[in-house]
Scaffold this motif. Sequence first.
Motif, mmCIF file in Angstrom:
data_model
loop_
_atom_site.group_PDB
_atom_site.id
_atom_site.type_symbol
_atom_site.label_atom_id
_atom_site.label_comp_id
_atom_site.label_asym_id
_atom_site.label_seq_id
_atom_site.Cartn_x
_atom_site.Cartn_y
_atom_site.Cartn_z
ATOM 1 N N GLU A 244 0.846 -1.190 0.000
ATOM 2 C CA GLU A 244 0.000 0.000 0.000
ATOM 3 C C GLU A 244 0.884 1.244 0.000
ATOM 4 O OE1 GLU A 244 -1.920 0.997 3.898
ATOM 5 O OE2 GLU A 244 -1.218 -1.024 4.459
ATOM 6 N N TRP A 245 0.334 2.304 -0.619
ATOM 7 C CA TRP A 245 1.046 3.574 -0.679
ATOM 8 C C TRP A 245 0.430 4.533 0.321
ATOM 9 C CZ3 TRP A 245 1.417 0.135 -4.481
ATOM 10 C CH2 TRP A 245 2.640 0.036 -5.167
ATOM 11 N N ASP A 246 1.206 4.892 1.333
ATOM 12 C CA ASP A 246 0.777 5.835 2.361
ATOM 13 C C ASP A 246 1.174 7.243 1.894
ATOM 14 O OD1 ASP A 246 0.298 7.355 4.602
ATOM 15 O OD2 ASP A 246 1.780 6.358 5.879
ATOM 16 N N HIS A 247 0.270 7.900 1.156
ATOM 17 C CA HIS A 247 0.593 9.194 0.571
ATOM 18 C C HIS A 247 0.750 10.281 1.638
ATOM 19 C CE1 HIS A 247 0.159 8.062 -3.678
ATOM 20 N NE2 HIS A 247 -0.778 7.215 -3.245
ATOM 21 N N LYS A 248 0.027 10.168 2.725
ATOM 22 C CA LYS A 248 0.118 11.173 3.781
ATOM 23 C C LYS A 248 1.528 11.242 4.353
ATOM 24 C CE LYS A 248 -1.863 12.491 8.239
ATOM 25 N NZ LYS A 248 -2.861 12.156 9.300
ATOM 26 N N ASN A 249 2.118 10.067 4.625
ATOM 27 C CA ASN A 249 3.459 10.023 5.206
ATOM 28 C C ASN A 249 4.530 9.662 4.185
ATOM 29 O OD1 ASN A 249 2.620 10.419 8.080
ATOM 30 N ND2 ASN A 249 1.559 8.480 7.720
ATOM 31 N N GLN A 250 4.115 9.545 2.916
ATOM 32 C CA GLN A 250 5.021 9.209 1.819
ATOM 33 C C GLN A 250 5.838 7.953 2.149
ATOM 34 O OE1 GLN A 250 7.290 12.629 0.465
ATOM 35 N NE2 GLN A 250 5.511 13.372 -0.659
ATOM 36 N N ARG A 251 5.092 6.895 2.466
ATOM 37 C CA ARG A 251 5.719 5.604 2.755
ATOM 38 C C ARG A 251 5.109 4.527 1.870
ATOM 39 N NH1 ARG A 251 4.911 4.106 8.868
ATOM 40 N NH2 ARG A 251 2.766 4.245 8.109
ATOM 41 N N ILE A 252 5.891 3.526 1.586
ATOM 42 C CA ILE A 252 5.401 2.331 0.910
ATOM 43 C C ILE A 252 5.436 1.209 1.937
ATOM 44 C CG2 ILE A 252 5.789 0.701 -0.981
ATOM 45 C CD1 ILE A 252 7.276 2.993 -2.421
ATOM 46 N N ILE A 253 4.288 0.581 2.174
ATOM 47 C CA ILE A 253 4.174 -0.426 3.227
ATOM 48 C C ILE A 253 3.965 -1.794 2.583
ATOM 49 C CG2 ILE A 253 2.887 -1.172 5.251
ATOM 50 C CD1 ILE A 253 2.107 1.773 5.671
ATOM 51 N N SER A 254 4.836 -2.704 2.911
ATOM 52 C CA SER A 254 4.792 -4.058 2.359
ATOM 53 C C SER A 254 4.326 -5.040 3.414
ATOM 54 C CB SER A 254 6.191 -4.454 1.855
ATOM 55 O OG SER A 254 6.224 -5.810 1.472
ATOM 56 N N ASP A 255 3.428 -5.931 3.037
ATOM 57 C CA ASP A 255 2.926 -6.973 3.936
ATOM 58 C C ASP A 255 3.484 -8.331 3.520
ATOM 59 O OD1 ASP A 255 1.234 -5.281 5.461
ATOM 60 O OD2 ASP A 255 -0.239 -5.331 3.841
ATOM 61 N N SER A 256 3.793 -9.158 4.505
ATOM 62 C CA SER A 256 4.237 -10.531 4.232
ATOM 63 C C SER A 256 3.911 -11.382 5.443
ATOM 64 C CB SER A 256 5.746 -10.577 3.927
ATOM 65 O OG SER A 256 6.499 -10.101 5.028
ATOM 66 N N ARG A 257 4.098 -12.665 5.283
ATOM 67 C CA ARG A 257 3.890 -13.561 6.423
ATOM 68 C C ARG A 257 4.756 -14.797 6.264
ATOM 69 N NH1 ARG A 257 -2.189 -16.201 5.755
ATOM 70 N NH2 ARG A 257 -1.658 -17.798 4.227
ATOM 71 N N GLY A 258 5.107 -15.362 7.424
ATOM 72 C CA GLY A 258 5.902 -16.577 7.395
ATOM 73 C C GLY A 258 5.035 -17.811 7.510
ATOM 74 N N SER A 259 3.886 -17.664 8.163
ATOM 75 C CA SER A 259 2.944 -18.772 8.338
ATOM 76 C C SER A 259 1.611 -18.166 8.766
ATOM 77 C CB SER A 259 3.455 -19.755 9.399
ATOM 78 O OG SER A 259 3.449 -19.139 10.678
ATOM 79 N N CYS A 260 0.691 -19.037 9.186
ATOM 80 C CA CYS A 260 -0.600 -18.534 9.657
ATOM 81 C C CYS A 260 -0.455 -17.741 10.946
ATOM 82 C CB CYS A 260 -1.556 -19.701 9.872
ATOM 83 S SG CYS A 260 -1.018 -20.854 11.162
ATOM 84 N N CYS A 261 0.641 -17.954 11.655
ATOM 85 C CA CYS A 261 0.807 -17.360 12.982
ATOM 86 C C CYS A 261 1.941 -16.344 13.049
ATOM 87 C CB CYS A 261 1.038 -18.451 14.024
ATOM 88 S SG CYS A 261 -0.271 -19.687 14.085
ATOM 89 N N SER A 262 2.453 -15.910 11.911
ATOM 90 C CA SER A 262 3.514 -14.901 11.908
ATOM 91 C C SER A 262 3.306 -13.954 10.728
ATOM 92 C CB SER A 262 4.893 -15.566 11.833
ATOM 93 O OG SER A 262 4.993 -16.399 10.690
ATOM 94 N N HIS A 263 3.103 -12.690 11.053
ATOM 95 C CA HIS A 263 2.845 -11.669 10.045
ATOM 96 C C HIS A 263 3.844 -10.527 10.189
ATOM 97 C CE1 HIS A 263 -0.916 -13.903 10.431
ATOM 98 N NE2 HIS A 263 -1.192 -13.535 9.204
ATOM 99 N N TYR A 264 4.144 -9.888 9.056
ATOM 100 C CA TYR A 264 5.174 -8.854 9.058
ATOM 101 C C TYR A 264 4.730 -7.657 8.220
ATOM 102 C CZ TYR A 264 7.773 -13.001 10.468
ATOM 103 O OH TYR A 264 8.168 -14.152 11.103
ATOM 104 N N LYS A 265 5.162 -6.477 8.658
ATOM 105 C CA LYS A 265 4.959 -5.247 7.897
ATOM 106 C C LYS A 265 6.281 -4.490 7.853
ATOM 107 C CE LYS A 265 0.077 -3.871 8.252
ATOM 108 N NZ LYS A 265 -0.092 -3.492 6.851
ATOM 109 N N ASP A 266 6.584 -3.901 6.691
ATOM 110 C CA ASP A 266 7.783 -3.096 6.527
ATOM 111 C C ASP A 266 7.407 -1.803 5.830
ATOM 112 O OD1 ASP A 266 9.953 -5.014 7.429
ATOM 113 O OD2 ASP A 266 9.051 -6.202 5.818
ATOM 114 N N ALA A 267 7.921 -0.688 6.346
ATOM 115 C CA ALA A 267 7.651 0.624 5.755
ATOM 116 C C ALA A 267 8.928 1.196 5.163
ATOM 117 C CB ALA A 267 7.087 1.562 6.811
ATOM 118 N N TYR A 268 8.795 1.728 3.951
ATOM 119 C CA TYR A 268 9.948 2.295 3.239
ATOM 120 C C TYR A 268 9.673 3.750 2.895
ATOM 121 C CZ TYR A 268 11.310 -2.601 2.440
ATOM 122 O OH TYR A 268 11.655 -3.919 2.603
#
Length: 324
Positions: A244-268
């Motif tokens: 997703e593109w966060d235009h307000k804060n000018q960030r690109i946010i990436s979602d991923s997961r390792g399994s059903c019980c582990s989720h990750y977000k990274d902002a660039y």
Amino acid sequence: MKPIIWTSLCVLILACQRETPSKQPSVVRTGHYVSNHWKYFRLYFKDSLVSGYRFDTSSRTQIDSVFGTVTDSIRWENVDFSNGALYWPQSGVVRKNGDIFFGKDSMLLEKIPKKIFDSVVNNAFHPKLIDRDTTLIRGNFKLHVKVLNYDPKDYSGISIVDITDRKSGRLVQTIESNQFVFHGDIDVYYADYNFDRRKDLAFCIGNMGSYGTIINDYFLYDAAQKQFVYSEDLGSIAGHLGVEWDHKNQRIISDSRGSCCSHYKDAYKIINGKFVKVKKMSVVMDNQENDVVEIQTLKNGKWHKTTRTYNEEQFKKARIYEGF
């Protein structure tokens, strides 16, 4: 005497042939089936044995082979083509109409005519290729998109995109790829993907992301070169479970997961023309089914970490994902 002995011998041989009937060879019957899981089977029946192959027309692969026995019931195992190992034993029944039903897996193999089987499988594995082309207007540019040897099954071919300036008619550049995917009408996305107030291009490349997520190739407009330049970095950031593109804060946010019980977000953020990770979060369920949330933020070149554990109700109230 010799003729008499020869005649007696011939009579004896003929008698033995009449008394010992010849064994009839086994007849191999072929059956064609489609499953309610949309897989196609070609099976061979010989005496009490059954063997055959399973085809996936969506991925156009001959998945594996099957080998087993059939009497009043049927049982087989799949044979992995890669190593010859047996796996996934299945037991079922052959119905009076010839259909085969595996109750445990709720899989029905419906018998179909060979003509239909050949048509579906052959068209899937050997589709008729066509050439397509269209012209698109994107801002100040005209895109003439040609797709050679377009495969209607995987929606791709050899794509050639000629980009010209609408005012001058000058050819700006040509982009070529065999990765672009066009479902239905040919389309090219046109938006600002790096917050520089200049619109860029994106081409769908299919469900190549994590867990089959549909992702894109990105070409960012370079004002100095006056061309669209492929961004491997952005493609990597956006090539996971979602972006997703966060235009307000000018960030690109990436979602991923390792399994059903582990989720990750990274902002660039884009700093000096480069994609820099400035924040990351992991949400991992522990043995007590609590969510352990770890958030790291980049400040002045150093990472600062906070960790907190939430039960289910606390996690919902905290709105962790929305607050990232």
